[in-house]
Structure formats: C-alpha cells, structure tokens
Design an enzyme around this catalytic site. Structure first.
Site, PDB file in Angstrom:
ATOM      1  N   ASP A   1       1.079  -1.354   0.004  1.00 52.35           N
ATOM      2  CA  ASP A   1      -0.176   0.048  -0.073  1.00 52.35           C
ATOM      3  C   ASP A   1       0.758   1.162  -0.059  1.00 52.35           C
ATOM      4  O   ASP A   1       2.108   1.139   0.167  1.00 52.35           O
ATOM      5  CB  ASP A   1      -0.895   0.066   1.221  1.00 52.35           C
TER       6      ASP A   1
ATOM      7  N   ASP B   1      -9.104  -5.829   2.630  1.00 57.67           N
ATOM      8  CA  ASP B   1      -8.060  -6.684   2.184  1.00 57.67           C
ATOM      9  C   ASP B   1      -7.632  -8.032   2.602  1.00 57.67           C
ATOM     10  O   ASP B   1      -6.704  -8.639   2.158  1.00 57.67           O
ATOM     11  CB  ASP B   1      -6.626  -5.749   2.839  1.00 57.67           C
TER      12      ASP B   1
ATOM     13  N   ASP C   1      -4.548  -3.186   5.373  1.00 60.61           N
ATOM     14  CA  ASP C   1      -5.037  -2.703   6.750  1.00 60.61           C
ATOM     15  C   ASP C   1      -6.252  -2.748   6.690  1.00 60.61           C
ATOM     16  O   ASP C   1      -6.673  -2.524   7.925  1.00 60.61           O
ATOM     17  CB  ASP C   1      -4.180  -1.318   6.650  1.00 60.61           C
TER      18      ASP C   1
END
Length: 1022
Positions: free
Chosen positions: A447, A760, A756
C-alpha cells in the site's frame, strides 16, 4: 442525603403498621441513623459492610419495627445475569422493562455522551469486580509444562536406544568389573542422556512460551472508547461494562453491548451464526451487538453490557483449544531429511553387523590377548554373549551417529531467536512459517498510505470553483457555512478538548478525516458541535474502499430544509456534479470544457504528490423530499447525481524517511516492489517515482502503471501476460489487489502483500505472506495476516525480508556443520569396526560431540544477523531449490574427508607416531575431533565467502559460545576422566590436537576456490 437514601438503600417493609406521630418519629430516627451511617461510609469507602442488621428504636411506646438495612451496592439496580440475557436472547421486552438503552446506561452509571468517569481511581476496578474483566480463558491444552516436553523428548527413538545402551552397559559393566568400577560407562551415558533431554526440553519449553506470548500479543487489540468526555484508545482487555465504544468499518466488536448511536451499521455475525448475510443494527428493532463479530458497514457507538466470559463469544471460545505448535514447511523438510539420513545410517549399521558376525563366526576376530574369539563348540556361552553384545553395541553406535536428532532442535533455536529479533525490529510474527517464506519472496505488493508515506496528512491546497483559495475571508458567508456543514456532518471523525478547561482541540478518526477537520477548524473557524446541534442527520452512507466516497443527508432545524453533502475521491465526486460554486457563492453550469479544466486541476495536484478530494452539495427541493429520503432501497436514500461541486482539497502525505533506500534494497535483492493504491494515477505515479518504484525517466506508456478498473476488465490471459510489467496499480479496489496476487502466484512468484482494511483480508489470505499494518490495520486484516508490521513502515518490511533470508541461511549453516560431523564419524566408526579395531567414538563420546554441536553449535550459528550479502542474492525458492546446495556438499565432503583421514591415521598409527599409550591416543582423537568441529563452526559462518572472520568480532555471543565450548572440552578431558574415559593431556599434546584441527580453516579457504555445477546432485537428501 435523601437522594442517597432513595437510590442506594434496600430495606424490608415493616412488619408492623406504626400510625400517626410514632410513624413520623420513626422516620426521623431512621433518617438520622442512616445519615450518620452514610457520612461514615463516605469517610471509609474501602470498608464495605454487607447484610448488617441494625435494630432501630422508634419510640418509647411498645410500637416499634426492626429493619434489615443492607450496605449500598454500586450497581444495585441491575445484575450481570440480566445484562447477559438482554443481548444473548435479543430480548427487546426485557430491555424496555429496564427503560430502554438509556435505562440500562443509567443503571450502569454511564453518561452516553461522555462515557464513564475515571476520576474516582477505583471506578474501573469496581466495574471489573462487579461484572468481570474482558479476558477469555480458553480450554486446555493452552499452556504446556516443562514436564510435557521432557516426556516428548523421551519418546524420541534415538533417546530410547541410548537408554537401552546405557542399561546394557551398566549391567555388563557391573557384572565384569563390580559395582565400584563397573557403573562408570553406563552411568555416564545415563547422565549424558539426561543432560541432552534437559537441554532439548528447556529450549522447546521456552519456544512454546514465546509462541504463547506472541499469541496473546496478537490478541491485544486497541479500541477507541469515550471516557471523561474524551475519545481515547485503550487495550481491549481494559474495556469494562458501561464503557461507550466507537465502532467503524473493519473493527471487531470487543464485547457484547447495545447500539447507542450511529448510522448504517452492518455487522458480519458469521463467526457466531454461520450465516454470511450482513446484519443491520439499529436502535429500534435490533440494537444487539455481539463480541467477536466484525463491522462491515457504517459506524456507531455501543454501550458495553457484558465482557470476557460473560459474552456469547467468550462462551464459545472457552470450549475451543488452539494448537500453537504448528510445524512449519521447513521443519517438515528437515524432518524428512533427518529420516533419510537416519535410514541410510541404519542400513550401514545393519551391514556392519552382518560383516562383524561373519568375521566372528568364521574365526577372523581376536580378543585382547591375540587369541581367536570363536573356536566353535569350545567357546563359552558367556564369552559368546559378551561378543554378541559388543557387536550389537558397535552397530547401535554407528546407527546413532547417523541420526541428526539435533536438527529440529536447531531450527527451534533459530526460529525462537529470529522471532524475538524481528519483534525488536517492529515485526510481530503470527505464523512461524512466514519467517521462512518471507526469505523466498520474489515480489512485494505494498500500500502507499502509511507504508511508503508517513500517514501524517495535512491540507495544503484548496480550490473553490476554478480559483485557488488561500484565505477563507474571500469566500461568501453562505458558501462558507455549506463547506463547514459538509465537513462537520459528513465525517466519522470528531474533535474534543485535550483536557478540562483547555482551549486546545484534538481530533480523532482516520488520518484523512483528522487532516480535513483540523483544516476546517483552524482555517475555516468551524464549530463542529454547534453544527451538529443545528441539524438532524437523516441518512448516512459511510465511506468504503469500493466506492471511495461518503455522503450524508441532513435537515436544518433553522429552516427545515434538506441538504445532501458528498465527499470523496475528486474524479468520482466530479463525475456526480453538473454545476459548481464560485467564491461568491453563485452556481455555474459545468460544461465539457469546464469539466476538463477541473480534471486538469486535479491532475496538477496529483502530480505534486497530493491526494485530491472533492466536496459537493445539493439542496433537495420540497417536492422531492419524500422520494429522496424515505422511498427506495438504501443506496437511493441520498441523492448522488446533478450535484454542485463546492471545491477540491489537496492533502499532502510526505514519504517516509528511508523508504527510497528500503525499496532499492529490495530491488537489489531481486524482489520486485509493486505499489497498489486507491489514489488516482497521477498521484500514484508521483509517489512511486519519489520512492524509486518507478524510474524518473520511465515511459508513461510502458504498461508499468495501470488503473484497477482497467486491470479488472482484462481477460484472465491478458492479466497473466501483463502482470509482470505492472509496478503501480492506481484507483484500485481490494478485489483488484486480490486479482493481482492471484495472477502473480500463477506466474510462479512468491508474493508478500500488505493490507490494513477489512476488504484486504482476501488478498492477505491469498498471498504467500500477508503483512498487516499494526497501527492502521483493522482486526479483520490482522487476523488474516502472517506478520504484523508494528510501525506500518516499508523499511520494516525490508528488514523482515532480510530476517527471512537469514533464518533459511542459518539453518543451512547448521545442516552443513552437522552433516560434516555425521559423515566423518560414520565413516571412521565403520572403517575401524570392520578392520577389527575398537571404534574410536563410543556412545558416550558421540553424545558429547553431538551435545556441543546440536546445542552450542546451533546456538552459535543461530544468532547470526542478516548481512548485506544476503540482500545481494536472488530469492531462494523453497519448493524447487534443494535444502542442501552443491556449495554445501562441496564444503561438507572435503571437510569430512580431512577429518576422516587424520582421525583414522591417529586410530591406526597414533600410538607409534605420537609415542603415547592407547588411552592417551583415544583422548587425543576425541579432542582433535571436537576442535575440528569448533573451527568448522567458524568456516560455516560464510558458506561461499573466503573471509570467514568478517564481522565475527562484532558477534560477541558467537565468540563467547566458542570460548565456552573449548572450556567444557578441557573440563571433560582433564577433570572427568573416569566418566568420559579420557586421560589428561600435556600442553604439547594439546598443541598437536590444536595444530591438526586448525588446518580446517585454510582447507575451508581453498575449498571455496573450487567451482561447483549449477545442477543439484544427491537429490535424495533434498
């Protein structure tokens, strides 16, 4: 005082009716007595009196009553049984009897707006005493005692054989030499076996304790509660009944409770019910929330009614036990290797038995006096039995040499040490197998926000219409009120005073929410609480990662008008708008040319690494109010087209210091870094270039940057074909991340992925290594991950990569060291046995050599830290590449050959060459062998590099272990002569042993000059 009297006193009704004046006097007397007791109890709060009976005289007449006055209880109007029944049974009738949610809150002495008060030091403690703590005790076997691991060690086949050998040796020794002298050999073996079992049991016990601690640590969730009017994070274990807890998308409900306030709250109760459908929670029909369920939509505040074992989840988990000692893939491979080597050794031992038996019965073996041992029928039965026992003992010794029982123990030591060190480096391992797999990762999908960047967001630009605004004074009053209204009411964040009487405001919520709220308060003079009081929220569409927007419909109390506010990704909100506001507050139609201008503004901010959000608004006409707020499915409740664009907000999130170097380190290690972000393509490209995921001169059209929607719309074959080229995926959804992980794995990559959010979880589970962010990660994501990055930093991910490679490399070093010992000792004993000589390595001596190699040797090599050399190599494939490489075989065979040659020379010619007796020669053979292994430990530090001393001076523990091993060897040789069957050596003899052994170092240097083929050989051991 009368308030205390009525609220806290539980008393029985009088048994006699006392009329008139005596009744008044009774009341006066009663009030006086109770008031005195109440004052006394206030001065002695820690002294509680229960069920105390006070005789109260009423008057001088014969009319009187005896009262049973109970001491006041803190929560006398409600008990845990009732609280549990309300939620567990979803009992709305019982809830209404208690006065609804507000009634329960009053009974629990909770202010629904300000939470519980912690000013009284023991308030939280009182609640824990009354209703329990928020801990769940799982059924055994959770903790295993040291005795359990001793029993496990005793089940090992090698240990059982050793104990049998010790018993036989003890019996025959006492028979032959008497009790005073005959017990030494067998007793020594018993002591050595007990020592080996103790070391193994202690190490495994410590590792099990460490895994339990890690498991407890991974359950220590941080949740947000409101206490003393402040929103604050606390540990899930600190939650008490009466707490007001904030729930947002992705969090796990930490206790059983009731819905207080919120919007569009949906939870996943599949962990309790097995049903996959999401359940809507509201204050009217279903206000019941259960511990362990997950929030999948909306946000809310809940009142905690049950904690720990009183919750539904607690009851369920109390019946479940977890096995935290799951075998890792590398441990399974090592067990297979151990089994293969052991079988080979047993086969050799069997052939030796056959050869020795043939030699014995054909009369080719002599006794100590030089006479034939077997002379047909003239041989005594006792002599024949003794010879058979000696032959079998020799074979057993040879078999024991070939069993590398220390390898599993060595792996336990390495994993235990590495997990501890990784925790110190901000990585908490949830699954041990991830330590090994991470070293083989070929690609990392990361990310952006909080991982590559600091997640410290700040609004740096604001465009109102087509004009950049620096000062809010240039904005019209009506429009400024709309902006404030949209920010204050369309948010899951909040603000509060840092302390009582303080003027300093603090903000809570996601980093983006905090940045916007902070900007609105400081720059636009927004009064959040005032705005909330002046409006009624009708409906909320909470932000989610799929739609990348949030909306709210509100009714103004001043003029009863309905307004809709939207906030989200700039290009998404822009597509919903047909007009825009200018600085004067006027509205303008948005044609294609003007839309293009706004798109260029968005691209310009994105190119400056800014995350761009848009604010939009529309007032609902009276004739459309009924349709827009009350009819239709939930997604149609808030108008989402023909909006008027208010403005564009640019938020800066600077890159983390050191992230560029961490990315470059991964790339030099042969690991491709890919960035997957929800930002638009221009912001994503700018950040990726700044972090060196993309080169500054990289072609815009080389397919390295793709949007999630484009990737999603590819066919499966197109995705497989293009996935290797992709370095950045912008405007991606969690499903796009999942698709990319799938495609990369199908291409043969070992994939590590960060996440997070709740959505996900599929990608984290699908990846070979799931890395969850410890700060921003939701509980759903953490549960789906293998490793939690505690500081959310990409640099920590690069460190984990180094540790993963270090674990694998250290295990290979120990395999190389132990196989050298096994091969040399096996060959030496076989040659000596078949040549009609006593074997130089008896059971006791082999136990000593194995003990120092399996424990001290393993520990010395286990504590080697990651080096730059490891990060300059390509990833190792655990599935295709052999555990024992050609380089290792080269080092093993040549070192073993040297040891075999020198030990056999000493065995057959040592007495004549050195001019010593047999006992001194045997001691020198043991001493030389042990010293060879010590120098070979130094060689094993670098399997490929010639300079094995590089960095050794920094590893104080390694040097200490080498020193301890030498001291222990000296003690065995010089002091434990009877037990170890050794003889004291002179300084010259020590020098000879040292001189022979130290040649292992130059031989190791020369060996590393020999090239090896790329194709693996001896595949049966791989």
């Amino acid at each position: 005082m009368s308030d205390i009297l009525h609220s806290n006193l539980n008393f029985k009704e009088p048994t006699l009716d006392v009329p008139g004046k005596p009744n008044k006097r009774w009341r006066l007397a009663f009030a006086t007595i109770y008031s005195a007791r109440a004052l006394y109890s206030l001065l002695n709060q820690n002294k509680k009196e229960k069920n105390r009976k006070l005789p109260v005289p009423i008057s001088s007449t014969t009319s009187y009553v005896v009262l049973n006055v109970e001491a006041p209880e803190t929560f006398s109007s409600i008990d845990q049984t009732t609280l549990t029944a309300i939620v567990k049974e979803k009992n709305l009738d019982l809830l209404l009897e208690l006065g609804g949610i507000e009634g329960v809150a009053d009974a629990l002495q909770t202010d629904v707006k300000n939470g519980i008060t912690t000013g009284a030091v023991h308030n939280v403690t009182l609640r824990q005493e009354a209703f329990g703590s928020n801990t769940i005790f799982q059924s055994p076997p959770a903790a295993k005692s040291l005795f359990h691991f001793v029993v496990e060690a005793l089940k090992d086949l090698a240990v059982l054989i050793l104990l049998l050998c010790a018993a036989l040796s003890l019996g025959f020794g006492i028979k032959e030499h008497g009790l005073n002298e005959g017990w030494y050999d067998g007793g020594s073996i018993f002591i050595a076996v007990i020592l080996a079992i103790s070391v193994s049991a202690v190490i495994n016990f410590r590792q099990n304790q460490q895994l339990e601690e890690l498991s407890k640590g991974s359950n220590n969730i941080r949740v947000e509660v409101i206490r003393d009017g402040h929103r604050q994070p606390i540990s899930i274990f600190e939650i008490v009944v009466g707490d007001v807890v904030y729930l947002i998308i992705g969090v796990q409900v930490p206790a059983d409770g009731l819905f207080l306030d919120g919007h569009s709250l949906q939870v996943d109760e599949s962990c309790l019910t097995g049903e996959s459908d999401h359940v809507e929670i509201n204050s009217h029909h279903n206000p019941f929330l259960f511990s362990g369920t997950k929030v999948v939509g909306g946000y809310a505040q809940m009142l905690v009614t049950s904690v720990g074992m009183n919750t539904t989840w607690g009851e369920l988990m109390s019946t479940i036990s977890r096995d935290i000692n799951v075998q890792t893939p590398l441990q399974a491979r090592l067990n297979k290797l151990t089994s293969s080597i052991g079988k080979a050794g047993l086969a050799v031992a069997f052939l030796v038995v056959v050869a020795l038996l043939v030699r014995y019965f054909t009369g080719n073996t002599d006794n100590e006096k030089g006479n034939r041992e077997f002379i047909g029928s003239s041989t005594k039965v006792d002599d024949m039995v003794n010879s058979m026992v000696r032959i079998i003992a020799t074979a057993v010794t040879i078999g024991l040499v070939a069993i590398p029982e220390g390898l599993p123990l060595a792996v336990a030591v390495i994993l235990s040490y590495s997990v501890n060190r990784m925790m110190a480096d901000q990585a908490m391992v949830r699954k041990l197998s991830a330590c090994e797999t991470m070293g083989s990762a070929t690609t990392i999908c990361t990310d952006k926000t909080g991982t590559l960047t600091l997640n410290q967001m700040k609004v740096t630009k604001f465009w109102l219409g087509k004009s950049h605004v620096d000062d809010s004074s240039s904005i019209s009053k009506n429009l400024l009120n709309l902006i404030r209204q949209g920010i204050a009411l369309n948010t899951s964040g909040s603000n509060y005073r840092a302390a009582s009487g303080s003027t300093l405001l603090e903000f809570s919520g996601s980093p983006i929410e905090k940045a916007i709220l902070s900007w609105a308060v400081q720059e636009l003079d927004m009064k959040m609480e005032t705005l909330k009081k002046n409006c009624t929220i009708l409906h909320v569409e909470a932000f989610n990662s799929e739609k990348k927007r949030s909306g709210v419909s509100i009714r103004s109390k001043a003029d009863n008008t309905i307004h809709v506010h939207w906030k989200g990704a700039a290009e998404i909100i822009l597509a919903m708008c047909s007009s825009y506001y200018d600085a004067s507050g006027g509205t303008n139609n948005m044609d294609d040319d003007e839309r293009t201008i706004f798109e260029q503004i968005i691209e310009g901010m994105a190119a400056s690494s800014l995350r761009c959000l848009a604010l939009a608004h529309i007032q609902i006409p009276e004739d459309q109010e009924e349709h827009d707020i009350g009819v239709g499915p939930p997604q149609m409740l808030i108008k989402e087209d023909s909006l008027c664009l208010i403005g564009l907000v640019g938020i800066k999130d600077p890159c983390r210091p050191g992230v560029r170097k961490a990315v470059e380190d991964c790339q030099s290690a042969g690991v491709t870094v890919r960035m997957i972000t929800s930002d638009n393509v221009f912001t994503a490209r700018a950040i990726a270039t700044e972090c060196r995921i993309l080169r500054p001169d990289q072609d815009m059209n080389d397919e390295s940057v793709v949007e999630g929607e484009v990737f999603r719309n590819y066919t499966q074959d197109e995705r497989i074909e293009k996935v290797d080229k992709i370095r950045v995926m912008a405007r991606s959804s969690p499903f796009d991340k999942f698709l990319m992980v799938q495609c990369l794995k199908q291409k043969g990559h070992v994939v590590a992925v960060t996440g997070d959010g709740t959505n996900d979880a599929p990608a984290l589970k699908e990846a070979d290594i799931g890395l969850c962010m410890g700060i921003q990660g939701t509980e759903v994501a953490k549960e789906s991950s293998d490793i939690i990055i505690l500081d959310d930093s990409f640099a920590s991910i690069a460190t984990v990569l180094g540790w993963g490679r270090c674990v694998y490399n250290n295990i290979q070093k120990i395999i190389q060291l132990q196989l050298t010992v096994i091969i040399s000792a096996l060959v030496i004993n076989v040659v000596a046995a078949v040549s009609d000589h006593e074997i130089p390595f008896t059971v006791l001596k082999l136990l000593w050599v194995n003990l120092i190699m399996d424990t001290l040797g393993a520990l010395a090599l286990a504590i080697e830290k990651p080096t730059k050399d490891l990060m300059d190599k390509p990833p190792v494939s655990l599935s295709t590449q052999p555990l024992i490489t050609n380089i290792m075989w080269r080092n093993i065979l040549i070192q073993a050959l040297y040891q075999i040659v020198v030990i056999l020379i000493l065995q057959f010619r040592g007495e004549s060459i050195l001019g010593v007796n047999k006992k001194v020669k045997d001691t020198m053979i043991l001493n030389t062998s042990v010293l060879c292994q010590i120098f070979n430990q130094v060689n094993a530090r670098k399997m490929e590099k010639k300079n094995v001393f590089n960095g050794m001076h920094k590893n104080k523990l390694f040097l200490g272990i080498i020193g301890i091993t030498i001291i222990l060897e000296a003690v065995v040789v010089e002091s434990l002569r009877k037990f170890a069957d050794t003889e004291r050596l002179s300084l010259g003899q020590w020098g000879v042993c040292m001189g022979i052994s130290i040649w292992s170092l130059p031989i190791g240097w020369v060996v590393k000059c020999i090239p090896v083929p790329g194709k693996p050989f001896l595949g049966c051991f791989n």
